[in-house]
Design a protein around this motif. Structure first.
Motif, PDB file in Angstrom:
ATOM      1  N   HIS A 140     -15.264  -3.217  10.905  1.00  0.00           N
ATOM      2  CA  HIS A 140     -14.427  -4.292  10.374  1.00  0.00           C
ATOM      3  C   HIS A 140     -13.011  -4.265  10.929  1.00  0.00           C
ATOM      4  O   HIS A 140     -12.196  -5.097  10.536  1.00  0.00           O
ATOM      5  CB  HIS A 140     -14.387  -4.171   8.848  1.00  0.00           C
ATOM      6  CG  HIS A 140     -13.671  -2.919   8.405  1.00  0.00           C
ATOM      7  ND1 HIS A 140     -14.107  -1.650   8.742  1.00  0.00           N
ATOM      8  CD2 HIS A 140     -12.536  -2.735   7.688  1.00  0.00           C
ATOM      9  CE1 HIS A 140     -13.273  -0.749   8.248  1.00  0.00           C
ATOM     10  NE2 HIS A 140     -12.316  -1.386   7.602  1.00  0.00           N
ATOM     11  N   ASP A 141     -12.699  -3.326  11.793  1.00  0.00           N
ATOM     12  CA  ASP A 141     -11.339  -3.210  12.323  1.00  0.00           C
ATOM     13  C   ASP A 141     -11.212  -3.611  13.789  1.00  0.00           C
ATOM     14  O   ASP A 141     -10.097  -3.629  14.313  1.00  0.00           O
ATOM     15  CB  ASP A 141     -10.852  -1.748  12.200  1.00  0.00           C
ATOM     16  CG  ASP A 141     -10.519  -1.357  10.771  1.00  0.00           C
ATOM     17  OD1 ASP A 141     -10.192  -2.246   9.967  1.00  0.00           O
ATOM     18  OD2 ASP A 141     -10.602  -0.153  10.458  1.00  0.00           O
TER      19      ASP A 141
ATOM     20  N   VAL B  50      -8.716   6.840   6.478  1.00  0.00           N
ATOM     21  CA  VAL B  50      -7.633   7.620   7.115  1.00  0.00           C
ATOM     22  C   VAL B  50      -7.537   9.054   6.572  1.00  0.00           C
ATOM     23  O   VAL B  50      -6.505   9.489   6.053  1.00  0.00           O
ATOM     24  CB  VAL B  50      -6.261   6.904   7.118  1.00  0.00           C
ATOM     25  CG1 VAL B  50      -6.296   5.730   8.080  1.00  0.00           C
ATOM     26  CG2 VAL B  50      -5.789   6.428   5.774  1.00  0.00           C
TER      27      VAL B  50
ATOM     28  N   GLN C 263       0.833  -1.210   0.000  1.00  0.00           N
ATOM     29  CA  GLN C 263       0.000   0.000   0.000  1.00  0.00           C
ATOM     30  C   GLN C 263       0.872   1.267   0.000  1.00  0.00           C
ATOM     31  O   GLN C 263       0.963   1.971   1.006  1.00  0.00           O
ATOM     32  CB  GLN C 263      -0.908   0.003   1.244  1.00  0.00           C
ATOM     33  CG  GLN C 263      -1.973  -1.086   1.205  1.00  0.00           C
ATOM     34  CD  GLN C 263      -2.691  -1.240   2.546  1.00  0.00           C
ATOM     35  OE1 GLN C 263      -2.061  -1.566   3.544  1.00  0.00           O
ATOM     36  NE2 GLN C 263      -3.979  -0.993   2.575  1.00  0.00           N
TER      37      GLN C 263
HETATM   38  C1  NOJ Z   1      -8.675   2.062   7.861  1.00  0.00           C
HETATM   39  C2  NOJ Z   1      -9.504   0.891   7.454  1.00  0.00           C
HETATM   40  O1  NOJ Z   1     -10.690   0.871   8.209  1.00  0.00           O
HETATM   41  C3  NOJ Z   1      -8.666  -0.343   7.656  1.00  0.00           C
HETATM   42  O2  NOJ Z   1      -9.401  -1.516   7.471  1.00  0.00           O
HETATM   43  C4  NOJ Z   1      -7.474  -0.284   6.727  1.00  0.00           C
HETATM   44  O3  NOJ Z   1      -6.619  -1.367   6.997  1.00  0.00           O
HETATM   45  C5  NOJ Z   1      -6.691   1.012   6.903  1.00  0.00           C
HETATM   46  N1  NOJ Z   1      -7.533   2.161   6.994  1.00  0.00           N
HETATM   47  C6  NOJ Z   1      -5.745   1.237   5.752  1.00  0.00           C
HETATM   48  O4  NOJ Z   1      -6.457   1.544   4.581  1.00  0.00           O
END
Ligand code: NOJ
Length: 564
Positions: A336-337, A218, A185
């Motif tokens: 989802h995090d 972000v 990324q």
């Molecule tokens: C925030 C997203 O919610 C997460 O799932 C992702 O890994 C990071 N940003 C990076 O894009």
């Protein structure tokens, strides 16, 4: 007597109601794990369309689709290879158009995820940058630097990636590129005009296809000041985040959003946006202001314990912040995090580590990530989750729900290491928690059969046997299920909705929070174990068994507004 409005969300009318988002219930779909229409183990766009009844019956106002774009899946789709297309494994643009039309016909709006801080390393720009070599225009779209030390073999700085390891990766010709997340990324260079223009095109592309709003990944990280010498990682941590930090929450990011705002406002009704911005709370209004993105996530409830003092402070502070920006507040318990809130609330307190994660192992033995083995209280977690959800749904502002929480789904933590996908698990060497796969396991639709009805074949992340107990088909038939509670709560919320204010009612009991909305709708949450005596009998919904004359421990009830 309250009549519950069972009709679908307010009929979609693109010409009206520019403020639809202010108190919307937004349901987050993680497309690869929602429903699989073609039996390849991956959820897809036609799968979502096929489950339209579930979404409409739930009574949500909008869906937010996590990335469905072409991606090598180095980070669950947040590594985007083409911002204006659908991953062929998930369908086609025509499938996307069908989905939007189907949702709009049922009164449900559509929010898509925009990931502007970084692309995938498979994006044609990055591939071009690799080919074009140092000093090229193609490399200027990203952040390339020479290394340090003999032969430049050391990275330009000791910065750490958020996913673990160095934030710099070396390419074949010896230069290094910056990646704040996974190696796959690469961070974009937001000083580059072409980068800015291209995202404007992307916003227009989806807006023209009928998308109603955007969730900005972000949002606080895009612009950077990488003037050399670069600070060390330790120095970066101690530089105040006052708008001039080299990499975080810089004031100049709002120049980008001012351009985006002009795009949003050129549509009727204006397209909306919500910022994922992990910034000092005092700076949240900058993102939420109508000149910038218009709304910002507030993650404080998602990080809090099931605790009346914390809940009350968070609500008061965030309503105040939202008012200062002219926006409405947002409330989130799961996404989802993070570890699903039904599981979080079953963990011994505090329910999270310093990073906000609290993954656990499922089974008879539950293990706090990186911590000591502990038993988890599944029933207690579920009870507290329902109480917290009803509390949240009574608050002014918009509620963001995450797929599966309507089923009361628990986190899956016993995924074998070789089946895991999350880069945070691998880059953390497995020592930094179990990562985020446990909340991304495909949904159970049926009690039995292949992948519990997710698709006609397996699921891309293994589903545990206990998922049967949470299947949609099962919960639909059960008047006491979590799904029944969510459906009824959302229908009631529509009938009871009031202007965006809240007044605390002092209860005299430190374990009990009670608030009233301007129309008289009241919400009472008993965080304690004992009963709280209730002076009223007009309970319209309860997160647990209804008891006349009292609110049971760890329970939320709603009270009807007075008769007109
Ligand atoms: C925030 C997203 O919610 C997460 O799932 C992702 O890994 C990071 N940003 C990076 O894009």
């Amino acid at each position: 007597m309250i009549t519950v409005d069972q009709s679908p969300a307010s009929t979609y009318d693109p010409q009206h109601d520019a403020a639809w988002w202010r108190q919307a219930v937004v349901y987050q779909i993680y497309p690869r794990s929602f429903a699989d229409s073609n039996g390849d183990g991956l959820g897809d766009i036609p799968g979502i369309t096929s489950r339209i009844d579930h979404l409409a019956e739930l009574g949500i106002d909008a869906v937010w689709l996590s990335p469905f774009y072409p991606s090598e899946l180095a980070d669950g789709g947040y590594d985007v290879a083409d911002y204006r297309n659908v991953d062929p494994r998930l369908g086609t643009l025509r499938d996307f158009d069908d989905l939007v039309k189907t949702l709009h016909n049922r009164g449900i709006r559509v929010i898509v995820d925009i990931v502007p801080n970084h692309t995938s390393d498979q994006h044609e720009w990055f591939q071009e940058a690799l080919q074009a070599g140092r000093g090229s225009e193609a490399r200027d779209r990203y952040i390339f630097r020479e290394g340090t030390g003999p032969d430049g073999a050391e990275p330009p700085s000791d910065w750490r990636s958020i996913f673990g390891g160095s934030a710099w990766e070396r390419v074949d010709d010896g230069q290094w590129y910056l990646h704040h997340f996974a190696v796959e990324q690469p961070d974009l260079n937001w000083d580059n005009r072409e980068v800015r223009d291209d995202f404007v095109s992307t916003l227009r592309f989806w807006s023209d296809r009928g998308v109603d709003g955007f969730r900005i990944d972000v949002a606080h990280m895009l612009t950077k000041d990488l003037t050399e010498p670069l600070p060390t990682h330790a120095e970066l941590q101690s530089i105040p985040q006052d708008g001039h930090h080299p990499t975080l929450d810089r004031d100049d990011v709002h120049h980008v959003y001012a351009e985006w705002r002009a795009v949003f406002n050129s549509y009727e009704p204006p397209r909306t946006a919500v910022a994922e911005a992990w910034v000092d709370r005092e700076r949240v209004p900058l993102y939420a202001s109508p000149e910038s993105l218009g709304q910002a996530f507030n993650f404080e409830l998602l990080q809090a314990d099931f605790d009346p003092e914390q809940f009350r402070r968070i609500v008061t502070d965030n309503l105040d912040l939202a008012a200062r920006s002219g926006s409405s507040s947002t409330w989130v318990l799961s996404n989802h995090d993070v570890t699903r809130h039904a599981t979080r609330y079953g963990l011994p307190r505090p329910t999270r580590d310093d990073d906000g994660h609290s993954t656990v192992k499922h089974g008879t033995e539950w293990v706090l990530a990186g911590g000591p083995a502990e038993m988890i209280d599944l029933a207690g977690g579920a009870r507290r989750a329902r109480a917290a959800t009803l509390f949240l749904l009574g608050l002014p502002g918009s509620a963001y729900l995450y797929q599966g929480e309507e089923l009361g789904l628990q986190e899956v933590a016993d995924i074998p290491d070789n089946a895991r996908q999350d880069p945070t698990f691998f880059r953390g060497g497995g020592t930094d928690g179990l990562g985020r796969d446990g909340c991304r396991v495909p949904l159970p639709w049926k009690e039995s059969g292949e992948s519990f009805g997710f698709g006609s074949a397996g699921a891309h992340l293994p589903q545990p046997a206990w998922f049967a107990g949470y299947a949609v088909a099962r919960e639909e038939k059960d008047p006491t299920s979590s799904l029944t509670m969510y459906r009824r709560a959302l229908a009631l919320r529509r009938s009871l909705q009031s202007s965006e204010r809240l007044e605390w009612i002092e209860t005299g009991d430190p374990e009990v929070l009670r608030f009233r909305r301007p129309n008289g709708w009241e919400v009472v949450t008993n965080f304690g174990a004992g009963e709280y005596p209730l002076d009223r009998a007009d309970i319209v919904i309860s997160s647990g068994p209804v008891r006349l004359g009292e609110v049971a421990g760890e329970t939320t009830v709603w009270l009807a507004p007075p008769e007109e």
